[in-house]
Design an enzyme around this catalytic site. Sequence first.
Site, short mmCIF file in Angstrom:
data_model
loop_
_atom_site.label_atom_id
_atom_site.label_comp_id
_atom_site.label_asym_id
_atom_site.label_seq_id
_atom_site.Cartn_x
_atom_site.Cartn_y
_atom_site.Cartn_z
N LYS A 111 5.39 2.50 8.84
CA LYS A 111 4.05 3.55 8.31
C LYS A 111 3.55 4.32 9.53
CE LYS A 111 3.17 0.65 4.02
NZ LYS A 111 1.95 -0.19 3.80
N LYS A 191 15.20 1.62 -0.13
CA LYS A 191 14.31 0.83 -1.06
C LYS A 191 13.74 1.57 -2.01
CE LYS A 191 10.38 -0.51 -0.68
NZ LYS A 191 9.10 -1.28 0.01
N LYS A 194 7.76 4.11 -4.32
CA LYS A 194 6.93 5.01 -4.98
C LYS A 194 6.82 6.22 -3.94
CE LYS A 194 3.87 1.43 -6.35
NZ LYS A 194 3.17 0.50 -5.48
#
Length: 329
Positions: A111, A191, A194
Amino acid sequence: MARVFSGIQPSGELHIGNYLGAVQNWVRLQHQHECLFCIVDLHAVTQPYDAATLRQRTLDMAIGLLAAGLDPERCIVFVQSHVPEHSELNWLLTTVTPLGELERQTQFKDKAQRLESVPAGLLNYPVLQAADVLLYRASLVPVGEDQLQHLELMREIARRWNTRYGAAFFPEPQALLTTAKRVLGLDGHAKMSKSLGNTIGLLDSPELIWEKLKPAATDPARVTRKDPGNPDICNIFTIHQGFSPPETQKQVATNCRTAAWGCLDCKRVLADNMIAALAPIRERAAQLQADPARVHATLRRGAAKARALARDTLAEVRRRMGLLEGATD
Ligand code: TYM
């Protein structure tokens, strides 16, 4: 009875990766254990997000979870920021958390590299996650595979705190995985997530489900219709395992290996089973969407129950850490 805790970020729609990897397990566990399930809005604000839509997303996540089968009579469903003890325990736990371990977390590194300026909250994310679980002294944490490193750190934090302030006060939480512990996205690479837009939403319409499934990636070695496929490396087969009965799974695997079916045949069967399995969830969600006051009331009741448990733990933590008793006791 072992206590169960798990959480989900309200950072986007509830998708079938969340469902097969975690939420379906939550629904099962509520019949066997004392369970708390938390919508972790304080985690969601560690990355760039839209404040104007977070409130609605939090409510939508609650609707999704209740529609998926969480029963507020059998488990506690609540929003993290409604129980301020999460933040306080988070702070206290940062004092026993090794900085190096935080910097080593792969989710943090992933991130952080996408951000120009990295907020300290992102580094601290796993400590807040440890606080979530330890606040209820939960010992079982049903999650997908991507959370295992955070769970490992959580155990380390519990051990370090216990060593300093009181042996075995915090149990070392164990992860509970499902067979669909890592559902890939429809692209077949990353993966299902969202933030990547490679999902099938739990509340997607039958038309949308088919539209998304049709072009979804399968076994990459199966180039033409006549090539035999390998279900073991096909994401569509992983999803079959979540939605299709065992006999269908067997049939799918055989027909794939022998090339009796093409990928589209296999997907059509999956779509039918998925649409049938999700229909009652969509129906319950529509009822809840029409009655947001009921959802708010459920979350308020959940927070009150969670808070009573959280206060007990925190009072003991404060006492053991030598904090002077005062107005909050
Ligand atoms: P989150 O919101 O990313 O995901 C919620 C749950 O869904 C699982 N999951 C998946 N499982 C299989 N395949 C996938 N593609 C997939 N995508 C998501 C996740 O593993 C997770 O179990 N940090 C956590 C939230 C959290 C938490 C906690 C979890 C905060 N505090 C305390 C457990 C205990 C997260 O971001 O999950």
